[in-house]
Design a protein around this motif. Structure first.
Motif, mmCIF file in Angstrom:
data_model
loop_
_atom_site.group_PDB
_atom_site.id
_atom_site.type_symbol
_atom_site.label_atom_id
_atom_site.label_comp_id
_atom_site.label_asym_id
_atom_site.label_seq_id
_atom_site.Cartn_x
_atom_site.Cartn_y
_atom_site.Cartn_z
ATOM 1 N N PRO A 1 0.387 -1.490 0.332
ATOM 2 C CA PRO A 1 0.095 0.404 0.377
ATOM 3 C C PRO A 1 0.519 1.425 -0.235
ATOM 4 N N HIS A 2 0.202 1.893 -0.583
ATOM 5 C CA HIS A 2 0.331 3.400 -0.335
ATOM 6 C C HIS A 2 0.563 4.228 0.822
ATOM 7 N N ILE A 3 0.261 5.496 1.638
ATOM 8 C CA ILE A 3 -0.282 5.897 2.295
ATOM 9 C C ILE A 3 -1.904 5.758 2.057
ATOM 10 N N LEU B 1 4.957 -0.687 2.725
ATOM 11 C CA LEU B 1 4.369 1.125 3.401
ATOM 12 C C LEU B 1 5.475 1.897 2.180
ATOM 13 N N LYS B 2 4.501 2.073 0.441
ATOM 14 C CA LYS B 2 5.616 2.789 -0.120
ATOM 15 C C LYS B 2 4.851 4.344 0.341
ATOM 16 N N GLY B 3 6.457 5.202 -0.445
ATOM 17 C CA GLY B 3 6.304 6.884 -0.655
ATOM 18 C C GLY B 3 8.043 6.879 -0.427
ATOM 19 N N PRO B 4 7.829 7.793 -0.241
ATOM 20 C CA PRO B 4 9.831 8.742 -0.190
ATOM 21 C C PRO B 4 10.870 8.005 0.411
ATOM 22 N N ASP B 5 10.161 7.204 1.760
ATOM 23 C CA ASP B 5 10.680 7.308 3.153
ATOM 24 C C ASP B 5 9.986 5.209 2.795
ATOM 25 N N THR B 6 10.065 4.562 1.976
ATOM 26 C CA THR B 6 9.651 3.856 1.618
ATOM 27 C C THR B 6 9.958 2.481 3.278
ATOM 28 N N LEU B 7 8.869 1.402 3.952
ATOM 29 C CA LEU B 7 9.128 1.346 5.054
ATOM 30 C C LEU B 7 8.638 -0.572 4.424
ATOM 31 N N ALA C 1 15.851 5.749 -2.779
ATOM 32 C CA ALA C 1 14.651 6.024 -4.339
ATOM 33 C C ALA C 1 14.658 7.134 -4.139
ATOM 34 N N ASN C 2 14.280 8.549 -4.994
ATOM 35 C CA ASN C 2 14.531 9.681 -5.796
ATOM 36 C C ASN C 2 12.413 9.635 -6.126
ATOM 37 N N ALA C 3 12.460 11.561 -5.734
ATOM 38 C CA ALA C 3 10.927 11.369 -6.447
ATOM 39 C C ALA C 3 10.367 11.189 -8.126
ATOM 40 N N ARG C 4 11.642 10.917 -8.719
ATOM 41 C CA ARG C 4 10.831 10.639 -10.004
ATOM 42 C C ARG C 4 10.128 9.447 -10.376
ATOM 43 N N LEU C 5 10.771 8.735 -9.032
ATOM 44 C CA LEU C 5 9.939 7.757 -8.757
ATOM 45 C C LEU C 5 8.376 7.811 -8.753
ATOM 46 N N ALA C 6 7.524 8.830 -8.436
ATOM 47 C CA ALA C 6 6.555 8.742 -8.647
ATOM 48 C C ALA C 6 5.837 9.641 -10.518
ATOM 49 N N THR C 7 5.756 8.671 -10.368
ATOM 50 C CA THR C 7 5.182 8.763 -12.321
ATOM 51 C C THR C 7 3.714 7.489 -11.863
ATOM 52 N N ALA C 8 3.077 7.596 -12.815
ATOM 53 C CA ALA C 8 1.972 6.590 -12.809
ATOM 54 C C ALA C 8 2.532 5.396 -12.888
ATOM 55 N N GLY C 9 2.118 4.323 -12.681
ATOM 56 C CA GLY C 9 2.634 3.245 -12.816
ATOM 57 C C GLY C 9 3.605 2.199 -12.163
ATOM 58 N N SER C 10 4.580 3.196 -11.911
ATOM 59 C CA SER C 10 5.392 2.912 -11.211
ATOM 60 C C SER C 10 5.325 2.224 -10.140
ATOM 61 N N GLY C 11 4.036 2.120 -9.285
ATOM 62 C CA GLY C 11 4.188 1.091 -7.884
ATOM 63 C C GLY C 11 3.715 -0.514 -8.758
ATOM 64 N N ASP C 12 2.707 -0.007 -9.923
ATOM 65 C CA ASP C 12 2.636 -1.665 -10.480
ATOM 66 C C ASP C 12 4.163 -2.589 -10.940
ATOM 67 N N VAL C 13 5.172 -1.808 -11.438
ATOM 68 C CA VAL C 13 6.286 -1.967 -11.266
ATOM 69 C C VAL C 13 7.156 -2.768 -10.261
ATOM 70 N N ILE D 1 15.728 -2.062 -5.864
ATOM 71 C CA ILE D 1 16.261 -2.063 -7.591
ATOM 72 C C ILE D 1 14.558 -1.535 -7.788
ATOM 73 N N HIS D 2 14.029 -0.862 -7.818
ATOM 74 C CA HIS D 2 12.906 0.314 -8.308
ATOM 75 C C HIS D 2 13.374 1.496 -8.148
ATOM 76 N N GLY D 3 14.180 1.735 -6.307
ATOM 77 C CA GLY D 3 14.680 3.129 -6.440
ATOM 78 C C GLY D 3 15.701 3.049 -7.202
HETATM 79 N N1 LIG Z 1 8.459 11.118 -3.955
HETATM 80 C C1 LIG Z 1 9.639 9.960 -3.842
HETATM 81 N N2 LIG Z 1 10.539 9.744 -3.134
HETATM 82 C C2 LIG Z 1 10.478 8.588 -3.681
HETATM 83 N N3 LIG Z 1 9.902 7.345 -4.232
HETATM 84 C C3 LIG Z 1 8.505 7.953 -4.272
HETATM 85 C C4 LIG Z 1 7.795 9.056 -4.327
HETATM 86 N N4 LIG Z 1 7.003 9.077 -4.671
HETATM 87 C C5 LIG Z 1 5.781 8.078 -4.892
HETATM 88 N N5 LIG Z 1 7.404 7.323 -4.742
HETATM 89 C C6 LIG Z 1 7.672 5.339 -4.933
HETATM 90 O O1 LIG Z 1 6.888 5.009 -6.263
HETATM 91 C C7 LIG Z 1 5.838 4.616 -6.639
HETATM 92 C C8 LIG Z 1 4.681 4.626 -6.730
HETATM 93 O O2 LIG Z 1 3.579 3.007 -6.132
HETATM 94 P P1 LIG Z 1 2.059 3.692 -6.718
HETATM 95 O O3 LIG Z 1 1.512 5.221 -5.394
HETATM 96 O O4 LIG Z 1 1.385 3.131 -6.329
HETATM 97 O O5 LIG Z 1 1.962 4.568 -7.971
HETATM 98 P P2 LIG Z 1 0.386 4.051 -9.073
HETATM 99 O O6 LIG Z 1 -0.540 3.605 -8.513
HETATM 100 O O7 LIG Z 1 1.050 5.304 -9.561
HETATM 101 O O8 LIG Z 1 2.231 2.869 -9.613
HETATM 102 C C9 LIG Z 1 6.140 4.100 -4.794
HETATM 103 O O9 LIG Z 1 7.008 2.672 -4.874
HETATM 104 C C10 LIG Z 1 6.418 4.749 -4.203
HETATM 105 O O10 LIG Z 1 7.532 4.303 -2.944
#
Ligand SMILES: Nc1ncnc2c1ncn2[C@@H]1O[C@H](COP(=O)(O)OP(=O)(O)O)[C@@H](O)[C@H]1O
Ligand SMILES: NC(=O)C1=CN([C@@H]2O[C@H](COP(=O)(O)OP(=O)(O)OC[C@H]3O[C@@H](n4cnc5c(N)ncnc54)[C@H](O)[C@@H]3O)[C@@H](O)[C@H]2O)[C@@H](O)CC1
Ligand SMILES: [K+]
Length: 477
Positions: free
Chosen positions: A352-354, A385-391, A405-417, A442-444
């Motif tokens: 889950p994301h938050i 628990l996904k986010g900029p500091d995933t746990l 990880a960095n904010a470049r991951l904040a793109t649609a479909g990133s979680g699916d990957v 690896i994702h980061g």
């Molecule tokens: N600011 C950020 N910095 C680092 N990682 C991020 C940031 N924002 C999102 N992510 C990562 O990107 C991914 C987003 O997943 P999710 O919210 O399920 O998006 P989607 O549903 O579009 O695939 C997660 O792995 C999350 O940890």
């Protein structure tokens, strides 16, 4: 490969655990010696990173302040102009008091003007003992500093949670002792630390293994990725299966493509609707349609991604049947609802994301580390628990904090990957929590490999193979 040492180096200690470590360490060497070692480490770091300049050491009443008096002493002996401002002297009889009385150099008031008169402020106000919010007077004084080095923690950053208690200064350099604390890496605290130096102050390493500390920084060394072996065959590399939605197909395709790009031996998609789009996505995919339960009979097809792109009904049908046939399930997206709570208990990993986390478990008052630990324990499932500091939490209490990880991951479909990477590592036999940690890293890394532009989810997928390799070479180097 020094896996064992790497792993203990990645331990994160919380302030209560540090307290226990201190108590045991006192049996080996006096607190004053630890304090002198700590002060020396801070002074050395300052001499390494700064040229001689006017120093003001702001000292609190506890041992953090005690370290500050030692730093003042050492820098003054080196010929630096040093003043000390005490918030309040330490209590008589304490070790900090011994350090306090040894300071016979310049003293000044604990106020804004003293800070303005200095070139560099050493923040020795509070460290691990921070117990309440910083008041306005202290925060106004800390706020006046242009350049600040923090001892252990910038005062106001909670070492356990990374939460800011009232106010915290932005340090250019933080010197901590023995091991990093979770608060150095958890947001928002991480933004206040500056460069982090972790100094050995002589605490015997065996103390750390005596205490069952189970929080780590997520870096290679915490887990070991399988290598491509001469005797590999596709089933050995692992089969990843993805449940594909009948209407929304992109999410499942991204998950499957991710698996295919980071080393899965074989990728299957079960299509609830037409197979065509899935077949066209990649000639490497095996695509099934028809009766889902028939697909589940093949015992080699153990690991399944369930959730991305699925409707509520598709989730229900697939989750129930995957559980009945004892599959290893990575659940994400639409699978993550309160209604599915009991079904999620049968999954291996949930991601889950938050927002999704709160949807399942409700709002929480605990710090995120405690909340995610509790969630993993209640579900008996690894919770990411996904986010900029995933746990990444395991039901047995292990937690990893991911900063890779960095904010470049904040793109649609990133979680699916991410789901495809987790499934791949599960399919090749990694233990569930370790596979989850490695996948998040690896994702980061895939995002870092795209540092000069803005990756979409497909760009991330292209980087996954290299990212996986980097997760090994990092340790082997
Ligand atoms: N600011 C950020 N910095 C680092 N990682 C991020 C940031 N924002 C999102 N992510 C990562 O990107 C991914 C987003 O997943 P999710 O919210 O399920 O998006 P989607 O549903 O579009 O695939 C997660 O792995 C999350 O940890
Ligand atoms: N971990 C170790 O092994 C060692 C730790 N050392 C230092 O010891 C520190 C911890 O020392 P302490 O436990 O004495 O704690 P601190 O020195 O961080 O602070 C405790 C004191 O501050 C007061 N206080 C806390 N929050 C306050 C607030 N918001 N406003 C006003 N007063 C507040 C408390 O009442 C107490 O008097 C570490 O951060 C580190 O710098 C070193 O001396 C060396 C050894
Ligand atoms: K401090």
């Amino acid at each position: 490969m020094q896996l064992k040492n790497e792993k203990t180096n990645l331990l994160l200690i919380n302030p209560e655990e540090m307290n226990q470590v201190d108590k045991i360490a006192m049996q080996y060497l006096p607190v004053l010696t630890l304090m002198e070692n700590a002060g020396l480490a801070v002074a050395r770091a300052i001499m390494q990173f700064y040229k001689p300049c006017k120093i003001l050491v702001l000292c609190g009443p506890g041992n953090n302040g005690g370290d500050g008096y030692v730093v003042a002493h050492i820098l003054a002996n080196e010929g630096w102009p040093v003043k000390v401002a005490s918030l309040k002297p330490p209590e008589k009889g304490t070790d900090a008091y011994k350090a306090f009385v040894q300071w016979n150099g310049d003293k000044t008031d604990f106020n804004i003007q003293s800070v303005r008169d200095a070139d560099l402020v050493v923040d020795a106000v509070f460290g691990a003992g921070l117990s309440r919010d910083i008041d306005d007077h202290i925060s106004s004084v800390l706020k006046a500093a242009d350049h600040l080095v923090a001892i252990d923690m910038p005062s106001g950053v909670d070492g356990k949670t990374g939460i800011i208690r009232g106010y915290a200064p932005h340090a250019e350099l933080t010197v901590t002792f023995c091991r990093a604390k979770a608060g150095h890496y958890l947001l928002p605290g991480r933004e206040y630390i500056g460069k982090l130096v972790i100094a050995n102050i002589g605490i015997p390493e065996n103390i750390l293994s005596e205490l069952s500390i189970n929080t780590w920084l997520n870096e290679p060394g915490l887990w070991e990725l399988p290598i491509a072996d001469v005797e590999d065959y596709k089933y050995h590399r692992g089969i990843v299966n993805v449940v594909g939605g009948g209407t929304v197909t992109g999410a499942a395709r991204l998950s499957a493509l991710a698996a295919s790009s980071c080393g899965a031996g074989l990728v299957h998609i079960f299509a609830f609707g037409s197979r065509d789009l899935y077949l066209l996505t990649s000639p490497c995919f095996m695509v099934d349609e028809g009766d889902f339960t028939d697909t589940l009979q093949d015992k080699r097809r153990k690991v399944w991604v369930c959730g991305p792109g699925l409707t509520e009904d598709e989730v229900k049908i697939s989750l129930i049947n995957l559980i009945k046939t004892n599959k290893t399930i990575v659940a994400d997206a639409s699978a993550l609802t309160k209604e599915n709570f009991d079904l999620l208990k049968q999954c291996a990993v949930i991601t889950p994301h938050i927002g999704e986390f709160k949807r399942i478990f409700g709002d929480f008052k605990d710090c995120r580390i405690e909340a995610v630990k509790k969630a993993a324990s209640i579900l008996n499932t690894v919770v990411i628990l996904k986010g900029p500091d995933t746990l990444i939490a395991s039901p047995d209490g292990r937690v990893a904090v991911n900063c890779h990880a960095n904010a470049r991951l904040a793109t649609a479909g990133s979680g699916d990957v991410l789901t495809g990477v987790i499934a791949t590592l599960l399919a090749c036999g990694m233990e569930v929590w370790e596979a989850s940690c490695a996948a998040v890293w690896i994702h980061g890394e895939a995002a870092f490999l795209h540092n000069n532009s803005w990756p979409n989810a497909m760009d991330l997928i292209h980087n996954l193979g290299k990212a996986r390799d980097n997760g090994r070479y990092h340790v082997e180097k």
